[in-house]
Write an enzyme that holds these catalytic residues in place. Structure first.
Site, PDB file in Angstrom:
ATOM      1  N   ASN A 123       0.710  -0.820   0.074  1.00  0.00           N
ATOM      2  CA  ASN A 123       0.226  -0.120   0.390  1.00  0.00           C
ATOM      3  C   ASN A 123       0.525   1.151   0.710  1.00  0.00           C
ATOM      4  OD1 ASN A 123      -2.445  -1.365  -0.236  1.00  0.00           O
ATOM      5  ND2 ASN A 123      -2.960  -1.131   2.363  1.00  0.00           N
ATOM      6  N   ARG A 162     -11.057  -3.884 -14.117  1.00  0.00           N
ATOM      7  CA  ARG A 162      -9.816  -5.382 -13.479  1.00  0.00           C
ATOM      8  C   ARG A 162     -10.128  -6.304 -14.194  1.00  0.00           C
ATOM      9  NH1 ARG A 162      -6.220  -1.385 -11.071  1.00  0.00           N
ATOM     10  NH2 ARG A 162      -7.153   0.573  -9.921  1.00  0.00           N
ATOM     11  N   HIS A 208     -15.891   3.016 -15.022  1.00  0.00           N
ATOM     12  CA  HIS A 208     -15.153   2.310 -13.574  1.00  0.00           C
ATOM     13  C   HIS A 208     -16.339   1.725 -13.771  1.00  0.00           C
ATOM     14  CE1 HIS A 208     -14.588   1.368  -8.775  1.00  0.00           C
ATOM     15  NE2 HIS A 208     -13.543   1.502  -9.312  1.00  0.00           N
ATOM     16  N   ARG A 219      -5.648   1.587 -13.401  1.00  0.00           N
ATOM     17  CA  ARG A 219      -3.905   2.685 -12.389  1.00  0.00           C
ATOM     18  C   ARG A 219      -3.390   1.007 -11.975  1.00  0.00           C
ATOM     19  NH1 ARG A 219      -4.185   6.521  -9.241  1.00  0.00           N
ATOM     20  NH2 ARG A 219      -3.582   8.065 -10.501  1.00  0.00           N
TER      21      ARG A 219
END
Length: 723
Positions: free
Chosen positions: A74, A408, A468, A438
């Site tokens: 992270n 994704r 998205h 990303r």
């Protein structure tokens, strides 16, 4: 006004604010920075909660080690994107304060560095405790090479000569050979040398760089006796043999460092003839972005060497992190995997996602969806039916078309295989692949090419907006009639993350939803204004407008009936317009309970402003990812799921979908799920009026409520939520 004002001071300022200030004056007051958390510092508070999971003795030991790796992973992304962006602003001379917490980029960087330094020190203390004190009790060790037996040292020497040495490439740095451009995120050794001969005329040290090869395993198992399992680190092995790379020179020092680079992509979509080609070009540049963080081993690197690296990388001393232990603890992921056989008692009890409550194993999904809406709660309920939904459509002769958005997907995605199969079977297959997701850009470029080669129509969304949304449309013709099936969800079409992310989805054959889905895909692929949808609410902007209207309605209902409440669950809350509206609702007396895993710029519990708002964060075994929005509306219980968080980027810069839940059974299930999570006293932390998080009251009580564990037990049929 100071942004460090305390909660008590704010309470004093705003006591009886409802009666002394007009609405306009009130809105002006609560727009001030002291009522908001800084976005970046709030994210660091979230990562601290991840670190707390590594400390939590209720978690199995190997899972605690994995939380250390998650914390590091992270933090890497945070410095590659968020911190790097702030550094860019400082370099560009941008000194304007951001509009919520009122901090300039430089002030944010100062506070980030201070907070992160403390967190990293804490991480390394936890690491040493887990490895040296606890894992050693299981006879598993990560050892310093000096503590190896003669036999083990011999093994390491042979391993270095045969396997490691051939892969290493020492790089000299001098007037003829400039400092190499090092790949971001890799670990390197800076080696200081002096000649063993008198030939050298200059009395200066020589400098060389040796990269720790990422193609080799970071943790090396060493043969051992007495039931011990011993590992050493690759960088330690290389350091101990470093002199073998520099014949004729004396190694004065060998010091490990790791550079993090800016990894954000700059894509000029308006001027791009082919977005896919533009993305591929930018991906090549990402590896060589400007440095944003330098990690070094504490106590190993002298000031002269550190100054040398700072000059080469053009970064500030405040961007240096001295680590009291190994660099980059993401190696805990492969390490835990390597040692887990035989140590299963030190991991979470294995769990196989169960069949959905709404669909038994002998039922056909399409036939069931014609009768009722179907609900899915991942990872407790299996993602397999969603894959089967696409695969069955691909092979059904009566299916005419499949349309899907992909943000994704997994590395060997069965969804991709099903879409390819559908195209090969002659279906009309349209896939929106979001190339700008990303750190998944490279994967998505790859999948886009494969899908195009298979005959799918691949589109890349809209200029300057990320798509998205999570939606699939299947169009089927039977008995001369068109049937449309729509899947809508809060999470990605990723069978791998569906096992560890909590998400929700529905499949419906509702005709109006089908029309909305058709119009949505036409909106993305063609030249058309945003259509008027029957049930879907689509950003940019429309979702924010819908939320504001729903909050206003709740305020009106509360004034009339006195029972207003809002319950919402999301990943992050940063949008100031929505926070102001939530403050307004709180001031009006509406009770607001928010479950926000990550960033929360809103501050709850401020008297006169947000005293009716409670903010809970749940961090546990699974990554909380569902987006749920529940407005009581005097018993009407307006309930929505969404792909969007209440973040400005989701409201303004992305194509998102908010969709209502109409089935009373599904609505009740989701409300029960929300209420159980709000009663969690094990993995829940509560934010106070100063923006700090604390374990919920009852954390150490006898009545332990761990919502994720309860959902697991419910899925396998050992407990019901209402018990």
């Amino acid at each position: 006004m100071s942004t460090n004002i305390s909660a008590n001071e704010m309470n004093n300022n705003l006591e009886n604010v409802n009666t002394t200030l007009s609405k306009e004056t009130l809105l002006e007051e609560i727009s001030k920075p002291q009522y908001y958390n800084n976005r970046e510092l709030s994210w660091l508070a979230f990562n601290e909660r991840v670190l707390e999971e590594a400390e939590d003795t209720n978690n199995p030991l190997l899972e605690r080690l994995k939380f250390l790796a998650i914390f590091s992973s992270n933090l890497d992304e945070f410095f590659m994107v968020r911190v790097a962006g702030l550094q860019d602003q400082v370099r560009a001379g941008f000194h304007k304060a951001e509009n919520k917490s009122g901090l300039t980029p430089k002030e944010q960087l100062t506070k980030i560095a201070e907070r992160t330094q403390a967190l990293v020190r804490r991480q390394m203390e936890i690491y040493r405790h887990l490895i040296d004190d606890l894992l050693s009790q299981e006879n598993v060790f990560i050892r310093d090479l000096k503590l190896l037996t003669a036999e083990q040292k011999k093994y390491i020497n042979e391993l270095f000569e045969e396997t490691i040495f051939p892969v290493l490439t020492p790089i000299a740095v001098d007037a003829y050979r400039p400092f190499p451009t090092l790949l971001g995120g890799t670990q390197n050794l800076l080696v200081m040398l002096e000649s063993n001969t008198d030939v050298e005329l200059e009395n200066v040290d020589k400098v060389a760089i040796v990269q720790v090869p990422s193609v080799l395993e970071r943790v090396i198992k060493v043969p051992s006796h007495n039931d011990e399992t011993v590992y050493v680190l690759l960088e330690d092995v290389i350091t101990s043999h470093i002199d073998k790379l520099f014949f004729g020179y004396k190694v004065k020092s060998s010091q490990a460092f790791r550079l993090t680079r800016n990894a954000d992509l700059t894509i000029h979509e308006e001027g791009a003839q082919d977005l896919l080609v533009e993305i591929e070009k930018e991906l090549k540049k990402r590896k060589w972005g400007v440095g944003s963080r330098l990690e070094v081993r504490d106590g190993e690197m002298n000031d002269d060497v550190l100054e040398y690296l700072l000059e080469e990388f053009e970064i500030e001393e405040s961007d240096v992190f001295k680590i009291d232990g190994p660099l980059d603890l993401t190696f805990m992921f492969p390490f835990v995997k390597a040692i887990s056989p035989g140590l299963e008692h030190l991991m979470y009890e294995s769990f196989i996602p169960q069949p959905p409550q709404d669909l038994s194993s002998d039922e056909n999904l399409f036939e069931k969806a014609l009768v009722q809406d179907l609900f899915f709660h991942h990872p407790y309920e299996s993602f397999v039916p969603i894959v089967d939904f696409i695969m069955e459509a691909a092979n059904d002769p009566s299916v005419l078309a499949i349309k899907q958005t992909l943000y994704r997907v997994s590395g060997n995605s069965p969804i991709i295989q099903a879409l390819k199969q559908a195209a090969e079977n002659g279906k009309q297959v349209t896939v929106l692949v979001e190339l700008k997701a990303r750190f998944d850009e490279e994967n998505n470029v790859h999948w886009a090419k494969l899908l195009e080669q298979a005959g799918c129509l691949v589109i890349y969304g809209m200029n300057n907006l990320k798509t998205h949304s999570k939606i699939t449309l299947v169009v089927r013709r039977r008995a001369g009639k068109i049937e449309r099936f729509v899947h809508l969800g809060t999470g990605n079409y990723n069978d791998a993350t569906a096992k560890i992310y909590t998400d929700m989805a529905i499949i419906t054959s509702n005709k109006d939803f089908g029309i909305d889905a058709t119009n949505f895909f036409n909106y993305l692929s063609g030249y058309t204004e945003k259509p008027k949808f029957n049930h879907l609410v689509v950003s940019p902007y429309d979702i924010r407008d819908e939320f504001i209207q729903l909050i206003d309605e709740e305020i009106r209902c509360h004034k009339e009936h006195g029972n207003g409440f809002i319950k919402a669950k999301m990943n992050s809350l940063t949008d100031k317009d929505l926070m102001l509206k939530l403050y307004e609702a709180s001031i009006a007396g509406v009770k607001i309970e928010l479950i926000i895993r990550g960033i929360c710029c809103l501050r709850p519990g401020i008297k006169g402003v947000s005293e009716n708002i409670c903010v809970t964060s749940i961090v546990g075994r699974f990554l909380e990812h569902s987006r749920i929005f529940w407005f009581y509306h005097n018993g009407a219980n307006k309930l929505f799921l969404s792909s969007a968080d209440m973040m400005t980027r989701n409201m303004v810069n992305r194509v998102e979908i908010l969709f209502p839940i109409y089935s009373l059974d599904i609505k009740q299930r989701i409300m029960d799920i929300m209420d159980l999570q709000l009663s969690d006293n094990q993995k829940a932390r509560i934010q106070d009026a100063n923006g700090k998080y604390h374990y919920k009251e009852g954390h150490t009580s006898v009545e332990r409520i761990n919502s994720q564990e309860s959902f697991l037990k419910e899925a396998i049929g050992t407990v019901k939520l209402d018990e």
